[in-house]
Design a protein around this motif. Sequence first.
Motif, PDB file in Angstrom:
ATOM      1  N   UNK A 151       0.921  -1.284   0.279  1.00 13.34           N
ATOM      2  CA  UNK A 151      -0.034  -0.169   0.366  1.00 13.34           C
ATOM      3  C   UNK A 151       1.002   1.125  -0.164  1.00 13.34           C
ATOM      4  N   UNK A 152      -0.018   2.351  -1.204  1.00 14.12           N
ATOM      5  CA  UNK A 152       1.073   3.679  -0.814  1.00 14.12           C
ATOM      6  C   UNK A 152       0.623   4.354  -1.899  1.00 14.12           C
ATOM      7  N   UNK A 153       0.910   6.271  -0.972  1.00 12.00           N
ATOM      8  CA  UNK A 153      -0.321   6.652  -1.479  1.00 12.00           C
ATOM      9  C   UNK A 153       1.433   8.192  -2.915  1.00 12.00           C
ATOM     10  N   UNK A 154       0.636   8.188  -3.790  1.00 11.34           N
ATOM     11  CA  UNK A 154       1.626   9.313  -4.473  1.00 11.34           C
ATOM     12  C   UNK A 154       0.495  10.349  -4.434  1.00 11.34           C
ATOM     13  N   UNK A 155       1.804  11.409  -4.231  1.00  5.25           N
ATOM     14  CA  UNK A 155       1.054  13.250  -4.711  1.00  5.25           C
ATOM     15  C   UNK A 155       2.031  12.908  -5.484  1.00  5.25           C
ATOM     16  N   UNK A 156       1.854  14.743  -5.818  1.00 10.35           N
ATOM     17  CA  UNK A 156       2.524  15.281  -7.012  1.00 10.35           C
ATOM     18  C   UNK A 156       3.960  14.860  -6.467  1.00 10.35           C
ATOM     19  N   UNK A 157       4.566  15.389  -5.847  1.00 11.40           N
ATOM     20  CA  UNK A 157       5.865  15.327  -5.420  1.00 11.40           C
ATOM     21  C   UNK A 157       6.200  14.003  -4.316  1.00 11.40           C
ATOM     22  N   UNK A 158       5.524  13.473  -4.383  1.00  5.92           N
ATOM     23  CA  UNK A 158       6.187  12.397  -2.530  1.00  5.92           C
ATOM     24  C   UNK A 158       5.604  11.025  -2.342  1.00  5.92           C
ATOM     25  N   UNK A 159       5.581  10.000  -2.124  1.00  2.00           N
ATOM     26  CA  UNK A 159       5.467   8.556  -2.132  1.00  2.00           C
ATOM     27  C   UNK A 159       5.851   8.835  -0.299  1.00  2.00           C
ATOM     28  N   UNK A 160       4.584   8.019  -0.353  1.00  2.00           N
ATOM     29  CA  UNK A 160       3.936   7.241   1.173  1.00  2.00           C
ATOM     30  C   UNK A 160       4.483   6.252   1.092  1.00  2.00           C
ATOM     31  N   UNK A 161       4.615   5.402   2.129  1.00  3.24           N
ATOM     32  CA  UNK A 161       5.186   4.563   1.639  1.00  3.24           C
ATOM     33  C   UNK A 161       5.239   3.754   3.552  1.00  3.24           C
ATOM     34  N   UNK A 162       5.137   1.953   3.166  1.00  3.34           N
ATOM     35  CA  UNK A 162       5.719   1.220   4.082  1.00  3.34           C
ATOM     36  C   UNK A 162       7.269   1.832   4.567  1.00  3.34           C
ATOM     37  N   UNK A 163       7.552   1.105   5.839  1.00  8.60           N
ATOM     38  CA  UNK A 163       9.018   1.327   5.895  1.00  8.60           C
ATOM     39  C   UNK A 163      10.059   0.652   5.727  1.00  8.60           C
ATOM     40  N   UNK A 164      11.152   0.488   5.483  1.00 10.42           N
ATOM     41  CA  UNK A 164      12.512  -0.062   4.661  1.00 10.42           C
ATOM     42  C   UNK A 164      13.516   0.108   5.690  1.00 10.42           C
ATOM     43  N   UNK A 165      14.241  -1.128   5.603  1.00 14.46           N
ATOM     44  CA  UNK A 165      15.596  -1.512   7.073  1.00 14.46           C
ATOM     45  C   UNK A 165      16.349  -0.121   6.421  1.00 14.46           C
ATOM     46  N   UNK A 166      16.595   0.498   5.199  1.00 14.42           N
ATOM     47  CA  UNK A 166      17.490   1.254   4.662  1.00 14.42           C
ATOM     48  C   UNK A 166      17.071   3.188   5.519  1.00 14.42           C
ATOM     49  N   UNK A 169      -3.305  12.354   3.213  1.00 14.40           N
ATOM     50  CA  UNK A 169      -3.568  11.320   4.041  1.00 14.40           C
ATOM     51  C   UNK A 169      -4.695  11.531   4.654  1.00 14.40           C
ATOM     52  N   UNK A 170      -5.469  12.387   4.868  1.00 13.25           N
ATOM     53  CA  UNK A 170      -6.430  12.986   5.134  1.00 13.25           C
ATOM     54  C   UNK A 170      -7.998  12.130   4.601  1.00 13.25           C
ATOM     55  N   UNK A 171      -7.655  12.872   2.929  1.00  9.29           N
ATOM     56  CA  UNK A 171      -8.278  11.584   2.034  1.00  9.29           C
ATOM     57  C   UNK A 171      -8.505  10.341   2.311  1.00  9.29           C
ATOM     58  N   UNK A 172      -7.272   9.420   2.506  1.00  5.43           N
ATOM     59  CA  UNK A 172      -7.048   8.005   3.375  1.00  5.43           C
ATOM     60  C   UNK A 172      -7.676   8.193   3.858  1.00  5.43           C
ATOM     61  N   UNK A 173      -7.188   8.479   4.966  1.00 11.93           N
ATOM     62  CA  UNK A 173      -8.315   8.229   6.580  1.00 11.93           C
ATOM     63  C   UNK A 173      -9.923   8.249   6.110  1.00 11.93           C
ATOM     64  N   UNK A 174     -10.208   9.532   5.074  1.00  9.96           N
ATOM     65  CA  UNK A 174     -11.738   9.608   5.244  1.00  9.96           C
ATOM     66  C   UNK A 174     -12.429   8.931   4.204  1.00  9.96           C
ATOM     67  N   UNK A 175     -11.949   8.729   2.801  1.00  9.07           N
ATOM     68  CA  UNK A 175     -12.154   7.925   1.829  1.00  9.07           C
ATOM     69  C   UNK A 175     -12.317   5.973   1.913  1.00  9.07           C
ATOM     70  N   UNK A 176     -10.332   5.732   2.037  1.00  6.91           N
ATOM     71  CA  UNK A 176     -10.052   4.449   2.729  1.00  6.91           C
ATOM     72  C   UNK A 176     -10.649   4.109   3.261  1.00  6.91           C
ATOM     73  N   UNK A 177     -10.504   4.899   4.368  1.00  9.51           N
ATOM     74  CA  UNK A 177     -10.480   3.698   6.074  1.00  9.51           C
ATOM     75  C   UNK A 177     -12.245   4.357   6.508  1.00  9.51           C
ATOM     76  N   UNK A 178     -12.513   5.295   6.146  1.00 15.96           N
ATOM     77  CA  UNK A 178     -14.045   5.422   6.757  1.00 15.96           C
ATOM     78  C   UNK A 178     -14.335   6.349   7.549  1.00 15.96           C
ATOM     79  N   UNK A 179     -13.169   6.907   8.432  1.00 13.63           N
ATOM     80  CA  UNK A 179     -12.896   6.935   9.127  1.00 13.63           C
ATOM     81  C   UNK A 179     -13.839   8.817   9.435  1.00 13.63           C
ATOM     82  N   UNK A 180     -14.206   9.078   9.922  1.00 14.08           N
ATOM     83  CA  UNK A 180     -15.438  10.283  10.236  1.00 14.08           C
ATOM     84  C   UNK A 180     -15.158  11.420  10.475  1.00 14.08           C
ATOM     85  N   UNK A 181     -13.866  11.232  11.764  1.00 12.34           N
ATOM     86  CA  UNK A 181     -12.368  12.395  12.540  1.00 12.34           C
ATOM     87  C   UNK A 181     -10.871  12.150  12.391  1.00 12.34           C
ATOM     88  N   UNK A 182     -10.706  13.165  12.951  1.00 18.18           N
ATOM     89  CA  UNK A 182      -9.061  12.953  12.569  1.00 18.18           C
ATOM     90  C   UNK A 182      -8.877  14.118  13.414  1.00 18.18           C
TER      91      UNK A 182
END
Length: 173
Positions: free
Chosen positions: A1-16, A114-127
């Motif tokens: 799972x990752x999120x791409x924006x215009x300039x950023x990749x939000x992804x899980x962590x790696x050893x490096x 991140x907010x978009x992911x929380x509201x639309x993918x996780x279905x949260x009502x408040x952050x």
Amino acid sequence: MKILTARLKLREWKEADKEPFFELNSDPRVMEFMPKLLSKEESDRLVERIQARFKEDGYSFWAVELIENETLIGLMGLSIPKFDSFFTPCVEIGWRLAYDYWGKGYATEGAKASLNYGFHELGLSEIVSFTVPQNIRSRRVMERIGMHYVGEFNHPLLPKTHPLEKHVLYKIN
Ligand SMILES: CC(C)(COP(=O)(O)OP(=O)(O)OC[C@H]1O[C@@H](n2cnc3c(N)ncnc32)[C@H](O)[C@@H]1OP(=O)(O)O)[C@@H](O)C(=O)NCCC(=O)NCCS
């Protein structure tokens, strides 16, 4: 799972990621409003605790990478605070970027995704989000992404009379 924006990749962590993450966790400019600078061991353990949260909760703070050169620039995203307060249980949004990457709009860009992911993918009502009152840069990110000031609280994990005990709380529905 990752999120791409215009300039950023939000992804899980790696050893490096551990080495560049330690660099920012041991930078007094980045850690000005945190209780202490992190040692290499503490920084590595933080990565491991975040990785455990991905397994337990399905999400946590993502590693933030610049798409243009794959540099790790910090941490950002959604997490479930593990302390008790009047607003918990809840999901928080948070961010921490290496100093060289401040002032470029990266925090706001990643936070909106991140907010978009929380509201639309996780279905949260408040952050929610929180920081110390004097952390104006962080509060400005909260305001830019449409969060509203709720009030102050004392962080239950900090000792009474600790200089960073008082926090401000923001939320968005
Ligand atoms: C909190 C933190 C992430 C904010 O970083 P930031 O760079 O101020 O925030 P942004 O990435 O949203 O950038 C906004 C700034 O970039 C500027 N900017 C430049 N290019 C931009 C663009 N393309 N889009 C939007 N803003 C842009 C904005 O004008 C703004 O400038 P200003 O600070 O002079 O008002 C950063 O200060 C940090 O990591 N602090 C240490 C960790 C911390 O305290 N975290 C919070 C703890 S709860």
